[in-house]
Design an enzyme around this catalytic site. Structure first.
Site, PDB file in Angstrom:
ATOM      1  N   HIS A 157       2.303   0.270   1.277  1.00 13.15           N
ATOM      2  CA  HIS A 157       2.293   0.516   2.888  1.00 13.15           C
ATOM      3  C   HIS A 157       2.324  -1.200   3.985  1.00 13.15           C
ATOM      4  O   HIS A 157       1.013  -2.301   2.885  1.00 13.15           O
ATOM      5  CB  HIS A 157       0.625   1.103   3.396  1.00 13.15           C
ATOM      6  N   ASP A 178       0.096  -1.678   6.987  1.00  8.20           N
ATOM      7  CA  ASP A 178      -0.975  -2.000   7.732  1.00  8.20           C
ATOM      8  C   ASP A 178      -2.205  -2.217   6.469  1.00  8.20           C
ATOM      9  O   ASP A 178      -2.233  -2.395   5.092  1.00  8.20           O
ATOM     10  CB  ASP A 178      -1.066  -1.131   8.233  1.00  8.20           C
ATOM     11  N   GLU A 214      -1.423   3.595   7.029  1.00  9.82           N
ATOM     12  CA  GLU A 214      -2.433   3.955   5.145  1.00  9.82           C
ATOM     13  C   GLU A 214      -4.123   3.610   4.982  1.00  9.82           C
ATOM     14  O   GLU A 214      -4.304   4.940   3.885  1.00  9.82           O
ATOM     15  CB  GLU A 214      -1.273   3.258   4.197  1.00  9.82           C
ATOM     16  N   GLU A 245       0.751  -0.642  -5.012  1.00  6.72           N
ATOM     17  CA  GLU A 245      -0.645  -0.671  -4.759  1.00  6.72           C
ATOM     18  C   GLU A 245      -1.703  -1.430  -5.423  1.00  6.72           C
ATOM     19  O   GLU A 245      -0.974  -1.077  -6.898  1.00  6.72           O
ATOM     20  CB  GLU A 245      -0.939   0.915  -4.999  1.00  6.72           C
TER      21      GLU A 245
END
Lengths: 359, 359
Positions: free
Chosen positions: B72, B74, B129, B158
């Site tokens: 992601h 963001d 996210e 992640e």
């Protein structure tokens, strides 16, 4: 001088109607207080005191016993049910008929028509009974002028459907708090769950067996209940705190200290991290063994029943004055739009009290 | 054309810094999406698609396997920690360094520098996210263009501190409601207490023993907890309803239906009046037995560990793509003001992935 005078020569039912037609919703009792004070000051056998919107009138005949007759003059808000209306069956309808202007009318009738009672009399008219306890006029008088309320026995003319309700139970609200440790619920084993820790408290509550003691011939009925439970931080967090709000309703043979000890001991091994007294008002003994009360029961007839809910009789009890509820209204109709009272009950109640106080 | 171009020739740490200095708090990702799309369209070995502020780029080499690398773009709101700052110990500080612009930088570096991978590659860059699940860009792509996400194995970059986190547990939130009958607490025996009725539920929760199944060599750890409890009408009323909010975190060898059945059966004889599924997202199998995953583990080294919390790997699992988390950031630093990443970890992660995809 009051805007509207009260005529104490009216009979009980007519005086009840006049009182209902004199609005006195809690907080707006001043005009009615003025009228009551003025009417009582016109009676030479009474001395009259006033504190705020509360009036206390007394005979001073030097009798061996003193009896207090008390009632609140306020009502809940009017619900399009004033002025009063008397129907063809002899039922008077309107806000405050049962709770408790019929009782106030009886007080005023006795004050006006029994100048030489067999016991000294104290009449108490007070405000703000239908709202928060700290506003209650009887409480204010008890605080400022407890000697005005002195007596051997008290009758509150609250609606009791013509039966005597003796004393009242105490009510203790206690917060039982359990603690834990927060953690993300995805890794719950890193924390400790305070809601799970409340399991023994709920199990103990569910297993409670009430005590039913008999006091002065009245059977009381204790109760121990959760009235609330709350715990939880967020839907993905192990709660670190849970609070069970417990309400203990106890018979008047327990003191307040004994009631608190009972709760602490009852939950002693339930893992409670903290007990907090949230609210507590003691009970009131019925005092039915006092000679004045025995005569009273003889005059009014019937059997007394215990009062389970807390009422203003406890304020007298706290001053050392045993007290009962006895009034012409019907408690089940109190605060209802179709509130009403049968006028024959007003007359009946007045006559019974007069008999007690004159023979 | 994007206002600010991204230079994919920068090394991993420098590209991470450039991405951190390009603010993209959730909801404001459009300029960064534009820059990523433009940079990827400049690479002739990739086909590029865009849906909203989500970009998907693919090689089409006809390889036997396809691997997805996703991240992601963001961040949580900036807390006076942008622009980034590289200190003398080789640590890059700033909002999103760990979560997860270091991972996005690695994705972009692999995209730019591995034109002929041994497996076909799909790169996914998505928005939102860090906010409510229904806004999640990966979810939107999975809904609108599931074929864009097809593959044999997926790696989410992640922050996992350079270790592989396999699959994830499912999470079911269920409301267990007990019922009773209201009554005034002064006459509690006229009612029935719903909070007391919750006692068996809490006792059962307190007695829960977690299951620790081993799946693909990873030991999961289930959990069954009350995350909330609420009951109570007023402090003088016996409650007629009590709700325990239970969160079941379960290993990915259970289906969603099996998880719901487990909860219903576990509390079957606890007097629950109603079970309501409040929220439910399934788990994700680690898929570490797939040949691509075996090669992946060999290349990145170390031992995989199970992921207990729910993550976006479950979105791939729902599409039939086993997925793991593997990224250079440190999850413990995510969302913190002093968020940072060691630049050697960015380079290390990039090199390990390149090894896996080229040898």
């Amino acid at each position: 001088m009051a805007d509207t005078a009260l005529d104490l020569a009216l009979d009980g039912p007519a005086l009840t109607a006049a009182l209902v037609d004199f609005p006195s919703v809690s907080g707006t009792e001043e005009p009615l207080t003025d009228a009551i004070e003025e009417a009582l000051r016109a009676l030479p056998h009474l001395t009259v005191d006033r504190y705020g919107n509360n009036v206390v009138a007394r005979t001073n005949l030097g009798r061996a016993d003193r009896v207090v007759l008390a009632g609140h003059i306020d009502t809940v808000p009017i619900a399009d049910n004033v002025p009063s209306r008397l129907d063809e069956d002899g039922v008077l309808w309107g806000c405050g008929t049962s709770d408790m202007k019929a009782g106030v009318a009886v007080q005023l009738r006795i004050a006006a028509t029994v100048p030489e009672p067999n016991r000294d009399l104290t009449f108490v008219f007070y405000d703000n009974e239908e709202v928060a306890a700290h506003l209650n006029g009887l409480g204010h008088v008890a605080e400022a002028h407890p000697e005005w309320l002195a007596g051997d026995f008290a009758v509150l003319l609250e609606p009791s459907d013509g039966e005597v309700e003796g004393g009242c139970q105490g009510t203790l609200r206690m917060l039982l708090r359990t603690t834990g440790e927060r953690a993300h619920s995805a890794r719950s084993w890193m924390g400790s769950n305070a809601v799970h820790a409340a399991a023994p408290i709920l199990a103990r509550l569910a297993a409670y067996e009430p005590r039913l003691p008999v006091i002065d011939g009245l059977e009381y009925h204790e109760g121990l209940n959760a009235v609330g439970i709350t715990g939880g931080v967020a839907t993905n967090v192990i709660p670190d705190s849970c609070t069970v709000t417990v309400n203990f309703r106890y018979a008047p043979d327990r003191t307040m200290a004994e009631a608190e000890s009972f709760v602490r001991e009852y939950f002693a091994d339930c893992g409670v991290a903290e007990f907090v007294v949230d609210d507590h008002t003691g009970g009131a003994l019925p005092g039915l063994s006092h000679p004045a009360a025995v005569e009273f029961m003889k005059a009014v007839g019937g059997r007394a029943r215990p009062k389970f809910g807390w009422t203003d009789v406890a304020r007298f009890s706290a001053l050392g004055v045993p007290a009962v509820n006895y009034g012409p209204g019907d408690a089940l109709l109190a605060h209802k739009v179709d509130e009403r009272v049968a006028v024959e009950k007003v007359t009946h109640c007045e006559n019974r009290l007069r008999t007690w106080l004159t023979t």
